[in-house]
Design a protein around this motif. Sequence first.
Motif, PDB file in Angstrom:
ATOM      1  N   ARG A  30       0.703  -1.213  -0.040  1.00 35.36           N
ATOM      2  CA  ARG A  30      -0.006  -0.033   0.008  1.00 35.36           C
ATOM      3  C   ARG A  30       1.003   1.089  -0.216  1.00 35.36           C
ATOM      4  O   ARG A  30       1.886   1.364   0.655  1.00 35.36           O
ATOM      5  CB  ARG A  30      -0.973   0.077   1.074  1.00 35.36           C
ATOM      6  N   VAL A  31       0.423   2.224  -0.610  1.00 32.73           N
ATOM      7  CA  VAL A  31       1.211   3.545  -0.993  1.00 32.73           C
ATOM      8  C   VAL A  31      -0.006   4.498  -0.551  1.00 32.73           C
ATOM      9  O   VAL A  31      -1.003   4.402  -1.224  1.00 32.73           O
ATOM     10  CB  VAL A  31       2.120   3.696  -2.006  1.00 32.73           C
ATOM     11  N   GLN A  32       0.439   5.599  -0.301  1.00 30.66           N
ATOM     12  CA  GLN A  32      -0.445   6.932  -0.373  1.00 30.66           C
ATOM     13  C   GLN A  32       0.015   7.733  -1.301  1.00 30.66           C
ATOM     14  O   GLN A  32       1.083   8.242  -1.291  1.00 30.66           O
ATOM     15  CB  GLN A  32      -0.261   7.453   1.178  1.00 30.66           C
ATOM     16  N   ARG A  33      -0.860   8.504  -1.894  1.00 27.30           N
ATOM     17  CA  ARG A  33      -0.749   9.541  -3.180  1.00 27.30           C
ATOM     18  C   ARG A  33      -1.739  10.393  -3.021  1.00 27.30           C
ATOM     19  O   ARG A  33      -2.859  10.124  -2.542  1.00 27.30           O
ATOM     20  CB  ARG A  33      -0.834   8.756  -4.321  1.00 27.30           C
ATOM     21  N   ASN A  34      -1.354  11.499  -3.258  1.00 22.97           N
ATOM     22  CA  ASN A  34      -2.255  12.783  -3.190  1.00 22.97           C
ATOM     23  C   ASN A  34      -2.711  13.092  -4.699  1.00 22.97           C
ATOM     24  O   ASN A  34      -2.215  12.394  -5.482  1.00 22.97           O
ATOM     25  CB  ASN A  34      -1.495  14.139  -2.948  1.00 22.97           C
ATOM     26  N   ALA A  35      -4.325  13.428  -4.642  1.00 15.53           N
ATOM     27  CA  ALA A  35      -4.937  13.397  -5.954  1.00 15.53           C
ATOM     28  C   ALA A  35      -5.691  14.943  -5.842  1.00 15.53           C
ATOM     29  O   ALA A  35      -6.245  15.187  -4.940  1.00 15.53           O
ATOM     30  CB  ALA A  35      -5.876  12.573  -6.095  1.00 15.53           C
ATOM     31  N   VAL A  36      -5.305  15.629  -6.831  1.00 16.62           N
ATOM     32  CA  VAL A  36      -6.018  16.960  -6.912  1.00 16.62           C
ATOM     33  C   VAL A  36      -7.509  16.621  -7.970  1.00 16.62           C
ATOM     34  O   VAL A  36      -7.278  16.313  -9.136  1.00 16.62           O
ATOM     35  CB  VAL A  36      -5.265  18.070  -7.656  1.00 16.62           C
ATOM     36  N   CYS A  37      -8.601  16.575  -7.160  1.00 15.58           N
ATOM     37  CA  CYS A  37      -9.774  16.373  -7.830  1.00 15.58           C
ATOM     38  C   CYS A  37     -10.552  17.622  -8.296  1.00 15.58           C
ATOM     39  O   CYS A  37     -10.326  18.687  -7.608  1.00 15.58           O
ATOM     40  CB  CYS A  37     -10.446  15.220  -6.909  1.00 15.58           C
ATOM     41  N   LEU A  38     -11.773  17.411  -8.604  1.00 11.18           N
ATOM     42  CA  LEU A  38     -12.836  18.401  -8.972  1.00 11.18           C
ATOM     43  C   LEU A  38     -13.873  18.052  -8.134  1.00 11.18           C
ATOM     44  O   LEU A  38     -14.287  17.027  -7.648  1.00 11.18           O
ATOM     45  CB  LEU A  38     -13.197  18.267 -10.362  1.00 11.18           C
ATOM     46  N   ARG A  39     -14.620  19.220  -7.574  1.00 12.27           N
ATOM     47  CA  ARG A  39     -15.835  19.276  -6.618  1.00 12.27           C
ATOM     48  C   ARG A  39     -16.931  19.632  -7.463  1.00 12.27           C
ATOM     49  O   ARG A  39     -16.967  20.924  -8.089  1.00 12.27           O
ATOM     50  CB  ARG A  39     -15.462  20.110  -5.297  1.00 12.27           C
ATOM     51  N   ASP A  40     -18.024  19.198  -6.966  1.00 14.09           N
ATOM     52  CA  ASP A  40     -19.545  19.720  -7.493  1.00 14.09           C
ATOM     53  C   ASP A  40     -19.540  20.038  -8.812  1.00 14.09           C
ATOM     54  O   ASP A  40     -19.548  20.967  -9.275  1.00 14.09           O
ATOM     55  CB  ASP A  40     -19.891  20.949  -6.709  1.00 14.09           C
ATOM     56  N   VAL A  41     -19.182  19.035  -9.735  1.00 11.31           N
ATOM     57  CA  VAL A  41     -19.099  19.106 -11.224  1.00 11.31           C
ATOM     58  C   VAL A  41     -20.522  18.917 -11.686  1.00 11.31           C
ATOM     59  O   VAL A  41     -21.229  18.003 -11.510  1.00 11.31           O
ATOM     60  CB  VAL A  41     -18.081  18.096 -11.944  1.00 11.31           C
TER      61      VAL A  41
END
Length: 206
Positions: free
Chosen positions: A90-101
């Motif tokens: 297991r690895v932890q990665r950051n993700a830049v996502c979109l909100r309320d699309v």
Amino acid sequence: MVVQVWGEAALFTRPELKVERVSYPVMTPSAAVGVLESIYWKPQFRWDVVAIEVLAEIKQFTQRRNETTDLASLAEAVSGRRRVDTVANRVQRNAVCLRDVAYRIHAHAVPDKNSDKPEAAYRDQFRRRVTRGSCFSQPYLGVREFSAFFGDPDDRPAQPITEKLGLMLHSVDHSTTPPSFTWFDAELVNGVLRVSEQGIPATGAA
């Protein structure tokens, strides 16, 4: 055919950013095809996305995700020969996502040479399924944990956003080994992403 889709979050990963996932600011054509196929799909036709309208303000948020680096092949997964050790890998990665699309997808159902029905027949069936809220599987916005809702289109205007997005995946041909990919130079103009009829050929992983 036109359908409106929306959701609380989305992630349409840029392919050049492998470790930390960063979303395009707009739904990609391949993600739109995935939504359309979830609503209505038959082997006698394919979906050809021509435009995607952005109906909501583009808002981002960061999410830390647990992922595994240990992946079983399709044959191993089907047979159950090998168990994936998600804890050890297991690895932890950051993700830049979109909100309320929210998006409005414009597409054609293109019959293949073996189809015994015209495009209009598939179009009418698709519209009935959208109105009823019927789908073969729950559509999602880039990744499965971000579920998508869908319905008949309204007259909401697109957002007044113009931005060059760079190269974006156009289509994937799984009939070749390895799969072949086509790309296009994507640009959002007054809130509308227009998809070129043909992409630029390329090979390798997306």
